[in-house]
Design a protein around this motif. Sequence first.
Motif, PDB file in Angstrom:
ATOM      1  N   GLU A  54      -1.641  -6.331 -10.039  1.00  0.00           N
ATOM      2  CA  GLU A  54      -0.257  -5.649 -10.350  1.00  0.00           C
ATOM      3  C   GLU A  54      -0.128  -4.344  -9.363  1.00  0.00           C
ATOM      4  O   GLU A  54      -1.112  -3.632  -8.982  1.00  0.00           O
ATOM      5  N   SER A  55       1.106  -3.957  -9.134  1.00  0.00           N
ATOM      6  CA  SER A  55       1.291  -2.664  -8.356  1.00  0.00           C
ATOM      7  C   SER A  55       0.953  -1.708  -9.402  1.00  0.00           C
ATOM      8  O   SER A  55       0.753  -1.800 -10.540  1.00  0.00           O
ATOM      9  N   LEU A  56       1.008  -0.431  -8.628  1.00  0.00           N
ATOM     10  CA  LEU A  56       0.511   0.639  -9.377  1.00  0.00           C
ATOM     11  C   LEU A  56       1.547   1.215 -10.276  1.00  0.00           C
ATOM     12  O   LEU A  56       1.463   1.673 -11.253  1.00  0.00           O
ATOM     13  N   ALA A  57       2.813   0.931 -10.069  1.00  0.00           N
ATOM     14  CA  ALA A  57       3.902   1.248 -10.798  1.00  0.00           C
ATOM     15  C   ALA A  57       4.058   0.397 -11.984  1.00  0.00           C
ATOM     16  O   ALA A  57       4.593   0.801 -13.251  1.00  0.00           O
ATOM     17  N   ASP A  58       3.471  -0.856 -11.971  1.00  0.00           N
ATOM     18  CA  ASP A  58       3.541  -1.758 -13.145  1.00  0.00           C
ATOM     19  C   ASP A  58       2.396  -1.363 -14.113  1.00  0.00           C
ATOM     20  O   ASP A  58       2.406  -1.724 -15.193  1.00  0.00           O
ATOM     21  N   GLN A  59       1.585  -0.632 -13.511  1.00  0.00           N
ATOM     22  CA  GLN A  59       0.385  -0.289 -14.373  1.00  0.00           C
ATOM     23  C   GLN A  59       0.476   1.113 -15.078  1.00  0.00           C
ATOM     24  O   GLN A  59      -0.102   1.882 -15.244  1.00  0.00           O
ATOM     25  N   GLU A  60       1.977   1.337 -15.223  1.00  0.00           N
ATOM     26  CA  GLU A  60       2.263   2.707 -15.935  1.00  0.00           C
ATOM     27  C   GLU A  60       2.080   3.903 -15.030  1.00  0.00           C
ATOM     28  O   GLU A  60       1.435   4.828 -15.445  1.00  0.00           O
ATOM     29  N   TRP A  61       2.177   3.650 -13.624  1.00  0.00           N
ATOM     30  CA  TRP A  61       1.818   4.705 -12.719  1.00  0.00           C
ATOM     31  C   TRP A  61       0.258   4.689 -12.483  1.00  0.00           C
ATOM     32  O   TRP A  61      -0.068   5.631 -11.680  1.00  0.00           O
ATOM     33  N   GLY A  62      -0.654   3.994 -13.123  1.00  0.00           N
ATOM     34  CA  GLY A  62      -1.945   3.859 -12.752  1.00  0.00           C
ATOM     35  C   GLY A  62      -2.574   5.079 -13.397  1.00  0.00           C
ATOM     36  O   GLY A  62      -3.586   5.597 -13.034  1.00  0.00           O
ATOM     37  N   LEU A  63      -1.943   5.658 -14.328  1.00  0.00           N
ATOM     38  CA  LEU A  63      -2.604   6.867 -14.843  1.00  0.00           C
ATOM     39  C   LEU A  63      -3.123   6.759 -16.090  1.00  0.00           C
ATOM     40  O   LEU A  63      -2.767   5.916 -16.868  1.00  0.00           O
ATOM     41  N   PRO A  64      -4.064   7.542 -16.820  1.00  0.00           N
ATOM     42  CA  PRO A  64      -4.499   7.592 -18.001  1.00  0.00           C
ATOM     43  C   PRO A  64      -3.525   7.577 -19.161  1.00  0.00           C
ATOM     44  O   PRO A  64      -2.532   8.208 -18.965  1.00  0.00           O
ATOM     45  N   LYS A  97       0.873  -1.001  -0.100  1.00  0.00           N
ATOM     46  CA  LYS A  97      -0.125   0.157  -0.132  1.00  0.00           C
ATOM     47  C   LYS A  97       0.858   1.465   0.013  1.00  0.00           C
ATOM     48  O   LYS A  97       0.603   2.353  -0.693  1.00  0.00           O
ATOM     49  N   ALA A  98       1.850   1.335   0.702  1.00  0.00           N
ATOM     50  CA  ALA A  98       2.709   2.466   0.983  1.00  0.00           C
ATOM     51  C   ALA A  98       3.705   2.527  -0.633  1.00  0.00           C
ATOM     52  O   ALA A  98       3.841   3.715  -1.003  1.00  0.00           O
ATOM     53  N   SER A  99       3.920   1.434  -1.125  1.00  0.00           N
ATOM     54  CA  SER A  99       4.563   1.552  -2.575  1.00  0.00           C
ATOM     55  C   SER A  99       3.533   2.377  -3.454  1.00  0.00           C
ATOM     56  O   SER A  99       3.866   3.114  -4.198  1.00  0.00           O
ATOM     57  N   ASP A 100       2.508   1.853  -3.411  1.00  0.00           N
ATOM     58  CA  ASP A 100       1.283   2.536  -4.426  1.00  0.00           C
ATOM     59  C   ASP A 100       1.303   4.071  -4.108  1.00  0.00           C
ATOM     60  O   ASP A 100       1.134   4.714  -4.931  1.00  0.00           O
ATOM     61  N   ILE A 101       1.088   4.380  -2.746  1.00  0.00           N
ATOM     62  CA  ILE A 101       0.856   5.930  -2.541  1.00  0.00           C
ATOM     63  C   ILE A 101       2.012   6.599  -2.783  1.00  0.00           C
ATOM     64  O   ILE A 101       1.806   7.883  -3.267  1.00  0.00           O
ATOM     65  N   SER A 102       3.220   6.065  -2.677  1.00  0.00           N
ATOM     66  CA  SER A 102       4.408   6.949  -3.119  1.00  0.00           C
ATOM     67  C   SER A 102       4.516   7.079  -4.572  1.00  0.00           C
ATOM     68  O   SER A 102       5.198   8.033  -5.050  1.00  0.00           O
ATOM     69  N   VAL A 103       4.097   6.180  -5.321  1.00  0.00           N
ATOM     70  CA  VAL A 103       3.850   6.264  -6.751  1.00  0.00           C
ATOM     71  C   VAL A 103       2.976   7.420  -7.091  1.00  0.00           C
ATOM     72  O   VAL A 103       3.288   8.401  -7.890  1.00  0.00           O
ATOM     73  N   LEU A 104       1.721   7.542  -6.327  1.00  0.00           N
ATOM     74  CA  LEU A 104       0.853   8.892  -6.579  1.00  0.00           C
ATOM     75  C   LEU A 104       1.441  10.002  -6.132  1.00  0.00           C
ATOM     76  O   LEU A 104       1.039  10.899  -7.153  1.00  0.00           O
ATOM     77  N   VAL A 105       2.344   9.929  -5.194  1.00  0.00           N
ATOM     78  CA  VAL A 105       2.693  11.354  -4.659  1.00  0.00           C
ATOM     79  C   VAL A 105       3.705  11.968  -5.566  1.00  0.00           C
ATOM     80  O   VAL A 105       3.972  13.005  -6.068  1.00  0.00           O
ATOM     81  N   THR A 106       4.891  10.713  -6.080  1.00  0.00           N
ATOM     82  CA  THR A 106       5.914  11.232  -6.942  1.00  0.00           C
ATOM     83  C   THR A 106       5.593  11.311  -8.568  1.00  0.00           C
ATOM     84  O   THR A 106       6.475  11.850  -9.220  1.00  0.00           O
ATOM     85  N   SER A 107       4.834  10.948  -8.886  1.00  0.00           N
ATOM     86  CA  SER A 107       4.453  10.811 -10.328  1.00  0.00           C
ATOM     87  C   SER A 107       3.948  11.994 -11.042  1.00  0.00           C
ATOM     88  O   SER A 107       3.936  12.072 -12.308  1.00  0.00           O
ATOM     89  N   ARG A 108       3.026  12.737  -9.991  1.00  0.00           N
ATOM     90  CA  ARG A 108       2.002  13.785 -10.620  1.00  0.00           C
ATOM     91  C   ARG A 108       2.089  15.009  -9.629  1.00  0.00           C
ATOM     92  O   ARG A 108       2.348  14.665  -8.431  1.00  0.00           O
ATOM     93  N   VAL A 109       2.149  16.064  -9.839  1.00  0.00           N
ATOM     94  CA  VAL A 109       1.682  17.240  -9.138  1.00  0.00           C
ATOM     95  C   VAL A 109       0.145  17.155  -8.698  1.00  0.00           C
ATOM     96  O   VAL A 109      -0.765  17.415  -9.627  1.00  0.00           O
TER      97      VAL A 109
END
Length: 689
Positions: free
Chosen positions: A605-615, A361-373
């Motif tokens: 898959e982790s959020l990072a594996d999903q291309e950061w989970g972004l459109p 869970k922490a890894s996924d949230i880290s991706v959310l924080v660092t991938s976009r403003v």
Amino acid sequence: MWWGGRGQSFNIAPQKEEPEMGFSPPKPAQGSRMPEPRSNQLGSCLASGCLPGEQILAWAPGVRKGLEPELPGTLICTNLRLTFQPRGWQRSQDTPLSSEYDFALLNIGRLEAVNGPSRVQLLRPGSLLKFIPDEILIHGRDFRLLRVGFETGGLEPQAFQVTMAIVQARAQSNQAQQYSGLTLSKPGQSSDPKKTPVPLLETLEDWEAEREKQGARGWRVSTVNERFDLATSLPRYFWVPSRTLDSEVRRAFAHFHQGRGPRLSWHHPGGSDLLRCSGFYAASDPSKEDIRAMESMLQAGHSEVVLVDTTDELPSLTDVQLAHLRLRALCLPDSSVAEDKWLSALEGTRWLDCVRSCLRKASDISVLVTSRVRAVVLQERGDRDFNGLLSSLVQLLSAREARTLVGFQSLVQREWVAAGHPFLTRLGGTGANEEGPVFLLFLDCVWQLLQQFPAEFEFSEFFLLALHDSVRVPDTLTFLRDTPWERGKQSGQFNSYTQVYTPGHPQPPTENSVHQQLSVWDWDLRYSSEQILQFHNPAYDSEYCPDSWLPSQQSSCMVPGPPSSVWFFSRGVLAPLNQLCPWRDSPSLLAISSRWLPRPAVSNESLADQEWGLPSHWGACPLPPGLLLPGYLGPQIKLWRRCYLRGRPEVQMGLSAPTITGLQDELSHLQELLRKWTPRRSPEDYSKK
């Protein structure tokens, strides 16, 4: 090796006079109560080795068992702790609060009296001892074992008395609440003037300095809770958006559970903000102005907001408590589990599963924080448990400053102590049925990160052990209270604030600043300088850690998302939201609290594996420099053996000793075992090969 054998088993020589717990001060005329008042200098308060308000109840000679060689000395029971004094040992003037020989009563998980090979009695608080014990076994909640064998020859009554004293001391109600901790006066605040202080975040200046350190320009320090009339579980000060008025803060916070509305936890140097809050209070009826204030605080000036359901995919408090109890039972020296089934039993405790789910869970949230403003909002019903765990892990994964020794201590002080984590309740100190060692689960997660990224952390495993063992020490209120209000009230910090608040004088009067409450971060009062040196990780490269938390090029990856986009993150999937608050345009949603969305399918898959989970139209973003993404599958998560198997000294050998001398001792021990286990073969046997 003091890390593995701390406080394990003690035995004492007979003494006709009452023992002194430390140096050699003048003895009190009557009784054993510490004669010095709490306001005196720390040195004089601890001159006899007793804490202020501490009473010696009983003592007996005995022998520490379980390690070789056995250690003769004296077992002393007070109203706060057990302490073992080896024969001829003197408490150091530099470390008046010994960390090696003390065992807090709050730390006792199970007490057993033994007489002969088959007579064992489990002693619960209030039990009556049925025989004179030959030895007692004290199992600590922190996995330590104290095993004491008593001497015979007319000393049996002393063994009986000290055992019953332990039983009666445990039975006393509200033991932790009665103790008010130690107070440091200015001349004795620190034995090392060069050490970097850890901000306790009790003053407006501390919060303002921390905000400037993080570079959170769009935020300000709010004083709306300075008198704790908004929420006693919140700190006196916290960060809110600069454009939000305190009157709006007060109205908005009323619509969240326990009055814990959205506020800043951490500002990412690339522009994102990590917020935390409790769940929406569904029974409230906010006005349009209140809804606008809540949405403004949740959005925090960003065009994109992600609401994170913190408790989704994570264990409940009951799950954590049961897993910890099973783990403790499995790691006991007398565990009945066969060796060939031990690993299966370990997985059956579900403790490692708890660690895995938190790291994922922490890894996924880290991706959310660092991938976009964006603004990422952690939302938990009470905002006092897993919000702090995830917020802390996210900062450790994303910010190099948080991985330094001072930075990590500041992180724990801000996200756990000041944020109102109920330490005493979660660790079983209040008797309430709400136990769950979430903070200890967090320390295990940090240890896993330290194993996977050993060169990224300035602190060592031994620092984590010291922090793990400090959650129940009776000399500090850091972990012995549930809220900042209780902590401040007990220490007398807010006595002058109960009448009138004057905006021009946000700080306590000068006379209240003369004394400081002892903090858990005052390590030099419990640990020697040699032990504190072991807090530092020798594999850490300080030159690799720049002044900024992340490299400056990190911001190039962080671009604004679509305007006014709102997302809900649950089970590894981002789902679009039409609104931030459940009340707008949908009065029927009031009964659903914050969980008004259908649950998406769980992603494998982790959020990072999903291309950061972004459109897809946002494009892929490379992994930001400085971001750690830990492994959490199968054998990647290991057992913290040095912590959980301390009751088994034979297991500690081979765990890489903290010093060169310790390594040499372990090498000699292993070579000796190898010689014993290797079959003796003659040179002719080898020549026949």
